[in-house]
Design a protein around this motif. Structure first.
Motif, PDB file in Angstrom:
ATOM      1  N   UNK A 155       4.708  25.920 -16.810  1.00 30.99           N
ATOM      2  CA  UNK A 155       5.839  26.508 -17.223  1.00 30.99           C
ATOM      3  C   UNK A 155       6.026  26.086 -18.879  1.00 30.99           C
ATOM      4  N   UNK A 156       6.904  26.853 -19.933  1.00 32.87           N
ATOM      5  CA  UNK A 156       6.866  26.686 -21.192  1.00 32.87           C
ATOM      6  C   UNK A 156       8.328  26.712 -21.642  1.00 32.87           C
ATOM      7  N   UNK A 157       8.798  26.057 -21.802  1.00 27.01           N
ATOM      8  CA  UNK A 157      10.325  26.781 -22.275  1.00 27.01           C
ATOM      9  C   UNK A 157      10.589  27.604 -24.123  1.00 27.01           C
ATOM     10  N   UNK A 158      10.948  27.987 -25.397  1.00 28.30           N
ATOM     11  CA  UNK A 158      11.652  27.953 -26.018  1.00 28.30           C
ATOM     12  C   UNK A 158      12.523  27.644 -26.665  1.00 28.30           C
ATOM     13  N   UNK A 159      12.271  27.244 -27.491  1.00 29.74           N
ATOM     14  CA  UNK A 159      13.833  26.496 -28.393  1.00 29.74           C
ATOM     15  C   UNK A 159      14.976  26.752 -28.451  1.00 29.74           C
ATOM     16  N   UNK A 160      14.602  28.351 -27.501  1.00 27.48           N
ATOM     17  CA  UNK A 160      16.667  29.236 -27.261  1.00 27.48           C
ATOM     18  C   UNK A 160      16.956  29.687 -28.859  1.00 27.48           C
ATOM     19  N   UNK A 161      17.409  30.967 -28.682  1.00 29.07           N
ATOM     20  CA  UNK A 161      18.232  31.715 -29.709  1.00 29.07           C
ATOM     21  C   UNK A 161      19.738  31.520 -29.338  1.00 29.07           C
ATOM     22  N   UNK A 162      20.768  31.908 -30.248  1.00 31.12           N
ATOM     23  CA  UNK A 162      21.884  31.865 -30.388  1.00 31.12           C
ATOM     24  C   UNK A 162      21.323  33.247 -30.207  1.00 31.12           C
ATOM     25  N   UNK A 163      23.098  33.485 -29.280  1.00 32.51           N
ATOM     26  CA  UNK A 163      24.285  35.384 -28.819  1.00 32.51           C
ATOM     27  C   UNK A 163      25.451  34.668 -29.854  1.00 32.51           C
ATOM     28  N   UNK A 164      26.279  35.298 -30.200  1.00 27.89           N
ATOM     29  CA  UNK A 164      27.128  35.397 -30.635  1.00 27.89           C
ATOM     30  C   UNK A 164      28.277  36.373 -30.045  1.00 27.89           C
ATOM     31  N   UNK A 165      28.932  36.796 -29.607  1.00 31.31           N
ATOM     32  CA  UNK A 165      29.578  37.932 -29.552  1.00 31.31           C
ATOM     33  C   UNK A 165      30.915  38.102 -29.920  1.00 31.31           C
ATOM     34  N   UNK A 166      31.974  38.226 -31.106  1.00 37.85           N
ATOM     35  CA  UNK A 166      33.332  37.948 -30.870  1.00 37.85           C
ATOM     36  C   UNK A 166      33.896  39.808 -30.280  1.00 37.85           C
ATOM     37  N   UNK A 167      35.107  39.451 -30.040  1.00 36.30           N
ATOM     38  CA  UNK A 167      36.159  40.288 -28.959  1.00 36.30           C
ATOM     39  C   UNK A 167      36.771  41.069 -30.438  1.00 36.30           C
TER      40      UNK A 167
END
Length: 121
Positions: free
Chosen positions: A109-121
């Motif tokens: 298994x390999x992992x990526x570094x991630x990407x941020x998701x931000x949802x505002x109300x």
């Protein structure tokens, strides 16, 4: 060695949409399941959606009907179409892939570094 690179994160208002991508590169013979996870501060990493090499998807209950995972085997890439995003979807989204580097080798298994998701109300 295998690299996973995520893209497509960003900031949206509730009800909006984003499309994440994860591309695998490196020494790849085959890729079995590819999976999206997410993690928000103070919480454990959780599975969001997974897809097999024959395109069978599974989803967390919290995203069913809103998120769609897809895969392009020729490009070693998966996508996550996220619709009707809600503030509780705010997290860092990580890609995971089960990759075999040679015909009779064990996969890992390999992992990526991630990407941020931000949802505002």
């Amino acid at each position: 060695q295998v690299q996973l690179v995520e893209s497509g994160g960003g900031s949206v208002q509730a009800g909006g949409s984003l499309r994440l991508s994860c591309a695998a590169s490196g020494i790849i013979f085959s890729i079995n399941a590819m999976t999206w996870y997410r993690q928000s501060p103070g919480k454990e990493r959780e599975l969001v959606a997974s897809i097999t090499d024959y395109h069978k998807p599974t989803y967390a209950d919290s995203v069913k009907g809103r998120f769609t995972i897809s895969r392009d085997n020729a490009k070693n890439t998966i996508y996550l179409q996220m619709n009707n995003l809600q503030p509780e979807d705010t997290a860092t989204y990580y890609c995971n892939a089960d990759v075999a580097g040679c015909p009779r080798g064990n996969s890992q298994y390999y992992w990526g570094q991630g990407t941020q998701v931000t949802v505002s109300s």
